[in-house]
Design a protein around this motif. Structure first.
Motif, PDB file in Angstrom:
ATOM      1  N   TYR A   1      46.611  54.911  37.114  1.00 41.82           N
ATOM      2  CA  TYR A   1      46.296  53.750  36.267  1.00 41.82           C
ATOM      3  C   TYR A   1      44.828  53.726  35.848  1.00 41.82           C
ATOM      4  O   TYR A   1      44.512  53.518  34.682  1.00 41.82           O
ATOM      5  CB  TYR A   1      46.659  52.480  37.038  1.00 41.82           C
ATOM      6  CG  TYR A   1      46.288  51.188  36.371  1.00 41.82           C
ATOM      7  CD1 TYR A   1      46.900  50.783  35.189  1.00 41.82           C
ATOM      8  CD2 TYR A   1      45.349  50.336  36.936  1.00 41.82           C
ATOM      9  CE1 TYR A   1      46.568  49.581  34.578  1.00 41.82           C
ATOM     10  CE2 TYR A   1      45.018  49.130  36.348  1.00 41.82           C
ATOM     11  CZ  TYR A   1      45.624  48.759  35.173  1.00 41.82           C
ATOM     12  OH  TYR A   1      45.306  47.569  34.566  1.00 41.82           O
ATOM     13  N   THR A   2      43.929  53.960  36.789  1.00 37.13           N
ATOM     14  CA  THR A   2      42.504  53.900  36.464  1.00 37.13           C
ATOM     15  C   THR A   2      42.041  55.223  35.870  1.00 37.13           C
ATOM     16  O   THR A   2      42.699  56.242  36.000  1.00 37.13           O
ATOM     17  CB  THR A   2      41.669  53.575  37.720  1.00 37.13           C
ATOM     18  OG1 THR A   2      41.917  54.562  38.717  1.00 37.13           O
ATOM     19  CG2 THR A   2      41.998  52.185  38.245  1.00 37.13           C
ATOM     20  N   THR A   3      40.883  55.197  35.220  1.00 31.12           N
ATOM     21  CA  THR A   3      40.433  56.407  34.547  1.00 31.12           C
ATOM     22  C   THR A   3      38.914  56.477  34.481  1.00 31.12           C
ATOM     23  O   THR A   3      38.282  55.878  33.619  1.00 31.12           O
ATOM     24  CB  THR A   3      41.042  56.523  33.139  1.00 31.12           C
ATOM     25  OG1 THR A   3      40.465  57.644  32.489  1.00 31.12           O
ATOM     26  CG2 THR A   3      40.850  55.267  32.299  1.00 31.12           C
TER      27      THR A   3
ATOM     28  N   ALA B   1      49.869  56.099  35.013  1.00 31.57           N
ATOM     29  CA  ALA B   1      49.345  56.600  33.736  1.00 31.57           C
ATOM     30  C   ALA B   1      50.039  55.927  32.558  1.00 31.57           C
ATOM     31  O   ALA B   1      49.395  55.558  31.573  1.00 31.57           O
ATOM     32  CB  ALA B   1      49.505  58.118  33.667  1.00 31.57           C
TER      33      ALA B   1
ATOM     34  N   ASN C   1      39.992  49.595  34.633  1.00 35.37           N
ATOM     35  CA  ASN C   1      39.235  50.073  35.788  1.00 35.37           C
ATOM     36  C   ASN C   1      38.843  48.941  36.725  1.00 35.37           C
ATOM     37  O   ASN C   1      38.849  49.114  37.949  1.00 35.37           O
ATOM     38  CB  ASN C   1      38.013  50.871  35.334  1.00 35.37           C
ATOM     39  CG  ASN C   1      38.396  52.237  34.832  1.00 35.37           C
ATOM     40  OD1 ASN C   1      39.413  52.787  35.198  1.00 35.37           O
ATOM     41  ND2 ASN C   1      37.572  52.794  33.964  1.00 35.37           N
TER      42      ASN C   1
ATOM     43  N   THR D   1      39.789  49.979  28.668  1.00 43.50           N
ATOM     44  CA  THR D   1      39.407  50.838  29.789  1.00 43.50           C
ATOM     45  C   THR D   1      38.646  50.043  30.841  1.00 43.50           C
ATOM     46  O   THR D   1      38.867  50.215  32.042  1.00 43.50           O
ATOM     47  CB  THR D   1      38.563  52.027  29.298  1.00 43.50           C
ATOM     48  OG1 THR D   1      39.323  52.767  28.352  1.00 43.50           O
ATOM     49  CG2 THR D   1      38.158  52.937  30.445  1.00 43.50           C
TER      50      THR D   1
ATOM     51  N   SER E   1      37.199  59.297  34.002  1.00 47.08           N
ATOM     52  CA  SER E   1      36.787  60.244  32.957  1.00 47.08           C
ATOM     53  C   SER E   1      36.726  59.573  31.587  1.00 47.08           C
ATOM     54  O   SER E   1      35.782  59.797  30.822  1.00 47.08           O
ATOM     55  CB  SER E   1      37.720  61.450  32.922  1.00 47.08           C
ATOM     56  OG  SER E   1      39.057  61.040  32.732  1.00 47.08           O
ATOM     57  N   THR E   2      37.703  58.751  31.268  1.00 42.74           N
ATOM     58  CA  THR E   2      37.674  58.041  29.984  1.00 42.74           C
ATOM     59  C   THR E   2      36.492  57.088  29.942  1.00 42.74           C
ATOM     60  O   THR E   2      35.804  56.975  28.924  1.00 42.74           O
ATOM     61  CB  THR E   2      38.995  57.280  29.745  1.00 42.74           C
ATOM     62  OG1 THR E   2      40.060  58.230  29.751  1.00 42.74           O
ATOM     63  CG2 THR E   2      38.981  56.534  28.431  1.00 42.74           C
TER      64      THR E   2
ATOM     65  N   ARG F   1      48.731  52.413  32.287  1.00 43.06           N
ATOM     66  CA  ARG F   1      47.407  52.419  31.647  1.00 43.06           C
ATOM     67  C   ARG F   1      47.552  52.525  30.132  1.00 43.06           C
ATOM     68  O   ARG F   1      46.892  51.807  29.374  1.00 43.06           O
ATOM     69  CB  ARG F   1      46.555  53.578  32.169  1.00 43.06           C
ATOM     70  CG  ARG F   1      45.202  53.666  31.465  1.00 43.06           C
ATOM     71  CD  ARG F   1      44.333  54.781  31.995  1.00 43.06           C
ATOM     72  NE  ARG F   1      44.858  56.078  31.601  1.00 43.06           N
ATOM     73  CZ  ARG F   1      45.031  57.102  32.416  1.00 43.06           C
ATOM     74  NH1 ARG F   1      44.746  56.996  33.688  1.00 43.06           N
ATOM     75  NH2 ARG F   1      45.487  58.237  31.967  1.00 43.06           N
TER      76      ARG F   1
END
Length: 125
Positions: free
Chosen positions: A78-80, A17, A43, A39, A82-83, A20
């Motif tokens: 690290y990946t997201t 996190a 991703n 982002t 939801s964002t 990221r």
């Protein structure tokens, strides 16, 4: 799951996190506009790396415990997704249909392709 593995998973998730946050900030400093480049790059790179880690685990190059810490912990932090979804909605609300579609579908298609590439690379050895 052992207590040590659980702690490792939690710590790796926190590091992911934080990573990221740093990567997104660096990308924002170097790009202009409102398209979520940071982002998207996060991703896509996370998809490639998770595919690689999973392929390495499938080939028994890395242990299942390490796969869990790196895949679920580090790369999960690290990946997201939801964002990515919220940014896609924001672009659509701004009536930036091409950017919204590119963000939604482009990231999905490229992410799957990169995960497949990473898996192939990881399981090739």
């Amino acid at each position: 799951m052992t207590p040590a593995l659980f702690v490792g998973l939690c710590l790796a998730g926190g590091v992911g996190a934080a990573l990221r946050f740093v990567v997104d900030g660096l990308v924002r400093e170097r790009t202009s506009g409102t398209y979520p480049v940071g982002t998207t790059l996060i991703n896509l790179s996370g998809s490639l790396l998770l595919g690689l880690v999973t392929g390495l685990a499938a080939s028994a190059v890395v242990s299942d415990d390490l796969r869990l810490v790196l895949g679920t912990g580090l790369l999960g932090g690290y990946t997201t997704f939801s964002t990515h979804c919220v940014e896609t909605v924001r672009l659509a609300q701004e009536r930036r249909w091409r950017a919204s579609t590119l963000n939604a579908l482009g990231t999905l298609v490229l992410g799957v392709a990169l995960a497949g590439l990473g898996y192939a690379l990881g399981s090739a050895g």
